[in-house]
Write a protein that holds these residues in place. Structure first.
Motif, PDB file in Angstrom:
ATOM      1  N   PHE A 158      43.355  63.643  -5.599  1.00 29.63           N
ATOM      2  CA  PHE A 158      44.761  63.269  -5.467  1.00 29.63           C
ATOM      3  C   PHE A 158      45.554  64.400  -4.824  1.00 29.63           C
ATOM      4  O   PHE A 158      46.450  64.166  -4.000  1.00 29.63           O
ATOM      5  CB  PHE A 158      45.355  62.938  -6.835  1.00 29.63           C
ATOM      6  CG  PHE A 158      44.850  61.655  -7.442  1.00 29.63           C
ATOM      7  CD1 PHE A 158      43.752  60.992  -6.924  1.00 29.63           C
ATOM      8  CD2 PHE A 158      45.483  61.113  -8.552  1.00 29.63           C
ATOM      9  CE1 PHE A 158      43.274  59.809  -7.482  1.00 29.63           C
ATOM     10  CE2 PHE A 158      45.029  59.932  -9.125  1.00 29.63           C
ATOM     11  CZ  PHE A 158      43.915  59.287  -8.588  1.00 29.63           C
ATOM     12  N   LEU A 159      45.242  65.636  -5.227  1.00 26.92           N
ATOM     13  CA  LEU A 159      45.937  66.788  -4.646  1.00 26.92           C
ATOM     14  C   LEU A 159      45.653  66.904  -3.152  1.00 26.92           C
ATOM     15  O   LEU A 159      46.555  67.182  -2.348  1.00 26.92           O
ATOM     16  CB  LEU A 159      45.514  68.067  -5.362  1.00 26.92           C
ATOM     17  CG  LEU A 159      45.967  68.220  -6.822  1.00 26.92           C
ATOM     18  CD1 LEU A 159      45.352  69.477  -7.436  1.00 26.92           C
ATOM     19  CD2 LEU A 159      47.488  68.277  -6.916  1.00 26.92           C
ATOM     20  N   LEU A 160      44.392  66.684  -2.765  1.00 27.78           N
ATOM     21  CA  LEU A 160      44.039  66.774  -1.354  1.00 27.78           C
ATOM     22  C   LEU A 160      44.727  65.694  -0.544  1.00 27.78           C
ATOM     23  O   LEU A 160      45.189  65.949   0.583  1.00 27.78           O
ATOM     24  CB  LEU A 160      42.517  66.680  -1.194  1.00 27.78           C
ATOM     25  CG  LEU A 160      41.716  67.869  -1.737  1.00 27.78           C
ATOM     26  CD1 LEU A 160      40.220  67.597  -1.625  1.00 27.78           C
ATOM     27  CD2 LEU A 160      42.081  69.155  -1.000  1.00 27.78           C
ATOM     28  N   LEU A 161      44.799  64.489  -1.087  1.00 28.58           N
ATOM     29  CA  LEU A 161      45.469  63.412  -0.375  1.00 28.58           C
ATOM     30  C   LEU A 161      46.977  63.658  -0.281  1.00 28.58           C
ATOM     31  O   LEU A 161      47.598  63.355   0.737  1.00 28.58           O
ATOM     32  CB  LEU A 161      45.189  62.074  -1.056  1.00 28.58           C
ATOM     33  CG  LEU A 161      43.755  61.559  -0.885  1.00 28.58           C
ATOM     34  CD1 LEU A 161      43.489  60.372  -1.790  1.00 28.58           C
ATOM     35  CD2 LEU A 161      43.506  61.184   0.574  1.00 28.58           C
ATOM     36  N   ALA A 162      47.552  64.215  -1.342  1.00 25.18           N
ATOM     37  CA  ALA A 162      48.966  64.581  -1.282  1.00 25.18           C
ATOM     38  C   ALA A 162      49.196  65.638  -0.207  1.00 25.18           C
ATOM     39  O   ALA A 162      50.159  65.563   0.571  1.00 25.18           O
ATOM     40  CB  ALA A 162      49.439  65.091  -2.641  1.00 25.18           C
ATOM     41  N   ALA A 163      48.296  66.621  -0.145  1.00 24.87           N
ATOM     42  CA  ALA A 163      48.405  67.656   0.887  1.00 24.87           C
ATOM     43  C   ALA A 163      48.292  67.052   2.285  1.00 24.87           C
ATOM     44  O   ALA A 163      49.006  67.450   3.212  1.00 24.87           O
ATOM     45  CB  ALA A 163      47.330  68.716   0.677  1.00 24.87           C
ATOM     46  N   LEU A 164      47.408  66.060   2.437  1.00 23.65           N
ATOM     47  CA  LEU A 164      47.262  65.389   3.729  1.00 23.65           C
ATOM     48  C   LEU A 164      48.550  64.671   4.105  1.00 23.65           C
ATOM     49  O   LEU A 164      48.996  64.735   5.267  1.00 23.65           O
ATOM     50  CB  LEU A 164      46.102  64.403   3.661  1.00 23.65           C
ATOM     51  CG  LEU A 164      45.883  63.531   4.909  1.00 23.65           C
ATOM     52  CD1 LEU A 164      45.569  64.398   6.119  1.00 23.65           C
ATOM     53  CD2 LEU A 164      44.764  62.517   4.657  1.00 23.65           C
ATOM     54  N   GLY A 165      49.153  63.975   3.152  1.00 23.71           N
ATOM     55  CA  GLY A 165      50.405  63.281   3.433  1.00 23.71           C
ATOM     56  C   GLY A 165      51.500  64.230   3.865  1.00 23.71           C
ATOM     57  O   GLY A 165      52.224  63.968   4.838  1.00 23.71           O
ATOM     58  N   PHE A 166      51.626  65.348   3.157  1.00 26.02           N
ATOM     59  CA  PHE A 166      52.637  66.335   3.539  1.00 26.02           C
ATOM     60  C   PHE A 166      52.297  66.966   4.884  1.00 26.02           C
ATOM     61  O   PHE A 166      53.191  67.269   5.672  1.00 26.02           O
ATOM     62  CB  PHE A 166      52.762  67.413   2.451  1.00 26.02           C
ATOM     63  CG  PHE A 166      53.642  67.014   1.306  1.00 26.02           C
ATOM     64  CD1 PHE A 166      55.018  67.000   1.445  1.00 26.02           C
ATOM     65  CD2 PHE A 166      53.099  66.640   0.094  1.00 26.02           C
ATOM     66  CE1 PHE A 166      55.836  66.623   0.392  1.00 26.02           C
ATOM     67  CE2 PHE A 166      53.902  66.264  -0.974  1.00 26.02           C
ATOM     68  CZ  PHE A 166      55.280  66.253  -0.823  1.00 26.02           C
ATOM     69  N   ALA A 167      51.015  67.161   5.156  1.00 29.38           N
ATOM     70  CA  ALA A 167      50.609  67.765   6.426  1.00 29.38           C
ATOM     71  C   ALA A 167      51.011  66.883   7.603  1.00 29.38           C
ATOM     72  O   ALA A 167      51.508  67.381   8.627  1.00 29.38           O
ATOM     73  CB  ALA A 167      49.100  68.014   6.438  1.00 29.38           C
ATOM     74  N   VAL A 168      50.806  65.564   7.479  1.00 30.71           N
ATOM     75  CA  VAL A 168      51.197  64.658   8.561  1.00 30.71           C
ATOM     76  C   VAL A 168      52.713  64.672   8.744  1.00 30.71           C
ATOM     77  O   VAL A 168      53.216  64.720   9.876  1.00 30.71           O
ATOM     78  CB  VAL A 168      50.695  63.227   8.273  1.00 30.71           C
ATOM     79  CG1 VAL A 168      51.219  62.256   9.325  1.00 30.71           C
ATOM     80  CG2 VAL A 168      49.178  63.195   8.241  1.00 30.71           C
TER      81      VAL A 168
END
Length: 472
Positions: free
Chosen positions: A257-267
């Protein structure tokens, strides 16, 4: 008495949250029309709704489903309330204490992302944001059904796919993405956008919080006209405080979940920095990245789990901050109340209709709203879009060619145009018959509709699982 209170507070609180944000969908009326939202009971199954029209398959399979339902407006009402209810229920399941449950429910239901997307008229994306915590919960078959419903929009399909698990989760992801992926590849509308759109759709700053602070609170949508008044008065700062508070519970959030959240913020941050422009311009399907802020939807499950894991006093503060991010949400969402629309009366009999001079956006109740005509009949669509005076989407090739050949019936027939509606209201027929719906589009939409059957098979052949947050 204490046991009775403990048993009933969560349903009551959850119902209040849901009703506060979905009340406009319970108001009587004939149609819902606000910016990107256009839902009425005369919608039809068209080539465009299957993704095989003149424009990219951005509304697949959402418009196809509405086109076959007898009462799309009633469906929308039930669907939106149910999606918000799923968010509240999933938030309750993620909570570790009563206050943690309240915090998780609040963060899941009441956040700037869903409020701003609703005011932009992107109802299926807002619903996907509400459904995503249930997808992440991993229940059988509830999470699979939530995944299927979230896939009404391509963004929701991809986001839900990120949180699905197992080979059946992969199968559901494939079945729900194929309708718009195949259409994008083979229908000649790959979904690329102009470089100018990268800047036009980049995240924006909300008062006192800046762009970064707005994103941390799950706000910062590109269109400042859809932001509730409170966000422009500094209430966006409560989102920064909420994010800081949730960060204290990061160890309780599953790493995925943390990695996916980081991906969302990265985009979102890459969009803000202008780094997504080359992908948007040249990569087929890259148009999915031009509105970078919408990928913050990937952070919602992590936020909900973190809120549920907070100790009671911090959880109470988190629930308060979440509400204060958009305290005027129920008032702002009054713009969603039903209205009256006028669909052009054209004897099209399934033929493609070309309007000589009809804008893609029409004013309704003081708001720009997408034209209802392409949702009721096969229309040669322009798709041209201007944001703040900048042309971000050029008109489609077929529309441009048809406009240039308005007086050349032979050329119009070559372009598949059967009916021409002139600017003065007169109607001319070219003799071109109705074209059949694309078999591939119908087959893929049927495949999407059959996903619940796959989930039922899974339910009968596999064991029921009810995981807790600790088991992720």
């Amino acid at each position: 008495m204490r046991a009775a209170v403990s048993r009933w507070w969560a349903p009551v609180y959850g119902a209040l949250l849901v009703l506060a944000l979905t009340w406009p969908f319970l108001v009587p009326g004939e149609a819902f029309a606000l910016r990107d939202m256009m839902v009425f009971d005369q919608m039809a199954l068209t080539r465009a709704s299957l993704g095989w029209g003149d424009l990219a398959a951005r509304n697949v399979p959402q418009d196809a489903l509405l086109g076959i339902l007898p009462w799309p407006v009633a469906f929308l009402r039930v669907f939106m309330v149910a999606a918000a209810g799923c968010a509240a229920w999933a938030g309750h399941r993620f909570g570790c204490t009563p206050f943690g449950q309240a915090a998780a429910m609040t963060v899941a239901v009441w956040n700037p992302f869903v409020v701003e997307r609703l005011l932009q008229g992107q109802w299926s994306l807002a619903a996907a944001a509400w459904l995503l915590p249930l997808v992440a919960l991993g229940l059988v078959p509830a999470s699979g059904l939530a995944h299927w419903l979230a896939s009404l929009t391509p963004t929701g399909a991809l986001a839900a796919a990120c949180f699905s698990r197992g080979w059946r989760g992969v199968a559901v992801s494939v079945c729900t993405c194929l309708p718009w992926v195949v259409a994008g590849v083979f229908a000649g509308t790959p979904g690329t956008s102009s470089a100018a759109s990268a800047a036009a759709f980049a995240p924006r700053a909300e008062a006192y919080a800046g762009t970064l602070g707005s994103l941390l609170g799950l706000g910062g949508i590109w269109n400042g006209q859809v932001v509730p008044a409170s966000r422009e008065l500094g209430f966006a700062l409560f989102g920064v405080a909420l994010c800081a508070l949730l960060a204290l519970a990061w160890r309780s959030v599953p790493r995925r979940f943390l990695l996916l959240a980081a991906l969302g913020f990265a985009v979102a941050l890459a969009s803000w920095a202008g780094l997504t422009a080359p992908l948007i311009q040249h990569l087929p399907g890259g148009g999915l990245l031009r509105d970078g802020q919408k990928w913050l939807v990937l952070a919602i499950p992590a936020f909900v789990v973190a809120a549920g894991a907070l100790e009671p006093r911090r959880a109470l503060a988190a629930a308060t901050f979440a509400l204060l991010q958009v305290p005027d949400a129920p008032v702002a969402l009054a713009a969603l109340t039903p209205t009256t629309i006028e669909v052009p009366a054209v004897d099209h009999r399934g033929r493609d209709v070309l309007f000589e001079s009809r804008p893609a956006l029409v004013p309704i109740d003081g708001h720009p709203v997408v034209d209802p005509a392409p949702k009721a009949m096969n229309v040669v669509e322009s798709g041209a879009l201007t944001v703040d005076g900048v042309a971000v989407d050029p008109p489609s090739l077929r529309w441009s060619a048809a406009q240039a050949a308005l007086d050349n019936q032979a050329r119009l027939r070559e372009l598949g145009v059967g009916v021409v509606v002139r600017a003065d209201g007169s109607v001319a027929e070219t003799g071109e018959p109705a074209r059949p719906l694309p078999p591939a589009g119908i087959a893929l939409f049927a495949l999407w509709c059959m996903v619940p059957l796959l989930l039922c098979v899974r339910n009968h052949t596999g064991a029921h699982r009810t995981p807790s947050p600790a088991h992720f």
